[in-house]
Design an enzyme around this catalytic site. Structure first.
Site, short mmCIF file in Angstrom:
data_model
loop_
_atom_site.label_atom_id
_atom_site.label_comp_id
_atom_site.label_asym_id
_atom_site.label_seq_id
_atom_site.Cartn_x
_atom_site.Cartn_y
_atom_site.Cartn_z
N CYS A 118 -10.83 -5.18 7.51
CA CYS A 118 -11.59 -4.14 6.55
C CYS A 118 -13.02 -5.06 6.46
CB CYS A 118 -10.88 -4.15 5.33
SG CYS A 118 -9.21 -3.27 5.67
N HIS A 263 -15.76 -1.95 0.17
CA HIS A 263 -14.59 -1.65 1.02
C HIS A 263 -13.68 -0.58 0.19
CE1 HIS A 263 -11.07 -0.88 3.50
NE2 HIS A 263 -10.49 -1.86 2.88
N ASN A 293 -7.76 4.47 2.63
CA ASN A 293 -8.39 3.17 3.24
C ASN A 293 -8.64 3.25 4.64
OD1 ASN A 293 -8.75 0.50 4.24
ND2 ASN A 293 -7.41 -0.43 2.75
#
Ligand code: UT7
Length: 338
Positions: A118, A263, A293
Site C-alpha cells: 500500500c 492510503h 482499500n
C-alpha cells in the site's frame, strides 16, 4: 532540497480505473458472517469494485488509468521515458510493467515493477522524482494498481470486507527548478513486522525432485493474512511521525497544509492521523466508502477523483502518506502546480 536538484518535477496529470462489478456490504453479508453496520462503523466502507471478468487483468485497469492521464496531458505514449508500476498483485512474477508498456504503446519507455504494497505509489512517486530531479528523464508514468481480490481468502471476514480492485496513474514531468512541485519525502521500513500483513509463499513438504544431495521443494503463494489490530496501531502511531518529520524538513507547519491524502485503509485511521496532527477533518481526502482499500491504487484513485472534482487548487500543499505491508510507510509533500 531545491538547491541540490538539476530540474524540478511536478505531477502533470492523473487517471484512474475501477472494474464495473460492485460488491456492497449487503452482498458480503451473504458470503461471510458480517453486516453493513459493522463494516461501515469499523471501516467506513460501503462498497468496493472487484475484477470479476476472467479475461481481464491488472493490465486492463492500469492501461485505462494510464490512458486517461495521457489524454489529460495531451501526451503521446511514445514520449514516456519510464514506467513504474507499483503493484503487489502482478500478472507475472517477472514483472508486469512491460505488459503495460506494450499495451499503451509507450515504445521508448523503460518499465519496471515496484513492490511495496500500500506504500507502493508513494515510493513510485519518490523514485520517479529522483530520475527527474537529477536530470535523467523528463516524463515518467507512475501507476499504482492492485487486484487483491485474487489473493483474498473469501471465507475470512476480517480481510475480505476491506479490499477492492483498482488502478491509478500519474504522469510526473520535469519543470524549471523554481516550479518544483514535489517538495520532499520521508520513507521507512520495518521488516521485523512483515508477518503482520503478508501474502506468504509456502513450500510444500513433498520434494518435486530429489537426486543425490539435490532436494527441490516448490510451493505456492497463500492468501492475505493480516493482524488488523496491530496494523491499525502501527498506522495511527507511525504515519503522523513520518508526516511531521517530512513537514519539519520543509519548514511547513501542519496548519499550512491544504489536503491530507492518506492510503485509504480505514476511515477511522484517516481521522485518527488528522486528529494527532490537529488537521481539520475537512482537509481529509477520502473515497474509501466507494472503493474500500485498493492497496497501491488507493492514493492515485483518490487524488484523481479530487482533481476531477476541482477540489485541489494551484499551489495547494498536499501531504500524501502510504502505509502497509513490509511494513512500509512514508510521506511525500506536493505543492500542486496546475
Ligand atoms: O492496507 C494495509 C493497511 N491495512 C490496514 O490499515 C488495516 C488496519 N486495521 C483495520 O482497519 C481494523 O483493524 C479492521 C477493520 C481490520 C478490524 O477492525 P477492529 O476494530 O480492529 O476489529 P477487531 O479485529 O478487533 O474485531 C472486533 C470484533 C471481533 O469479535 P470479538 O472478538 O470482539 O467477539 C471480530 O471477530 O469484530 C469481529 N469481526 C467482525 N464482525 C463482523 C471481525 N471482522 C468482522 C466482520 N464482521 N467483517
Amino acid at each position: 532540497m531545491i538547491s541540490s536538484i538539476l530540474q524540478g518535477a511536478k505531477i502533470l496529470a492523473t487517471g484512474s480505473s475501477v472494474p464495473d462489478l460492485c460488491l456492497n456490504n449487503e452482498d458480503l453479508s451473504q458470503i461471510v458472517e458480517t453486516s453493513d453496520d459493522w463494516i461501515i462503523n469499523r471501516t467506513g466502507i460501503k462498497e468496493r469494485r472487484i475484477l470479476g471478468d476472467r479475461h481481464k487483468s491488472i493490465i486492463d485497469l492500469a492501461s485505462s488509468a494510464s490512458i486517461e492521464a495521457l489524454e489529460k496531458a495531451s501526451m503521446n505514449p511514445a514520449d514516456i521515458d519510464l514506467i513504474i508500476l507499483a503493484t503487489s498483485s502482478p500478472n507475472d512474477l517477472f514483472g508486469s510493467a512491460s505488459q503495460l508498456q506494450a499495451k499503451i504503446g509507450a515504445t521508448k519507455a523503460v518499465a519496471f515493477d515496484l513492490t511495496a504494497a500500500c506504500s507502493g505509489f508513494v515510493l513510485g512517486i519518490v523514485t520517479a522524482t529522483q530520475f527527474i530531479q537529477n536530470g535523467s528523464y523528463n516524463n515518467i508514468l507512475v501507476v499504482g494498481a492492485d487486484v487483491l481480490s485474487n489473493w483474498i481468502d473469501w471465507s475470512d471476514r476480517s480481510t475480505c470486507i476491506l479490499f477492492g480492485d483498482a488502478a491509478g496513474a500519474a504522469i510526473i514531468q520535469s519543470c524549471p527548478k523554481e516550479d518544483n512541485g514535489i517538495l520532499g519525502f520521508q520513507l521507512n521500513t520495518d521488516g521485523s513486522k512483515s508477518f503482520q500483513l503478508s501474502i506468504p509463499y509456502e513450500k510444500n513438504n513433498e520434494k518435486v525432485m530429489q537426486k543425490q544431495s539435490l532436494n527441490i521443494f516448490q510451493g505456492q503463494f497463500k492468501n492475505i493474512i493480516m493482524n488488523g489490530k496491530e496494523v491499525y496501531k502501527f498506522a495511527v502511531s507511525q504515519v503522523p511521525v513520518s508526516i511531521l518529520q517530512c513537514l519539519k524538513s520543509l519548514n511547513i507547519l501542519p496548519e499550512d497544509i491544504h489536503w491530507l491524502l492518506l492510503h485509504q485503509a480505514n476511515e477511522r485511521i484517516l481521522h485518527a492521523v488528522a486528529n494527532r496532527l490537529s488537521i481539520n477533518s475537512n482537509k481529509i481526502i477520502s473515497n474509501l466508502n466507494k472503493y474500500g482499500n485498493t492497496s497501491a491504487a488507493s492514493i492515485p484513485l483518490a487524488l484523481n477523483e479530487a482533481l476531477n472534482e476541482k477540489k485541489i487548487k494551484h499551489n495547494d500543499i498536499i501531504v500524501i502518506s502510504g502505509f502497509g505491508a513490509g511494513l512500509t510507510w512514508g510521506t511525500v509533500v506536493i505543492k500542486w502546480k496546475c
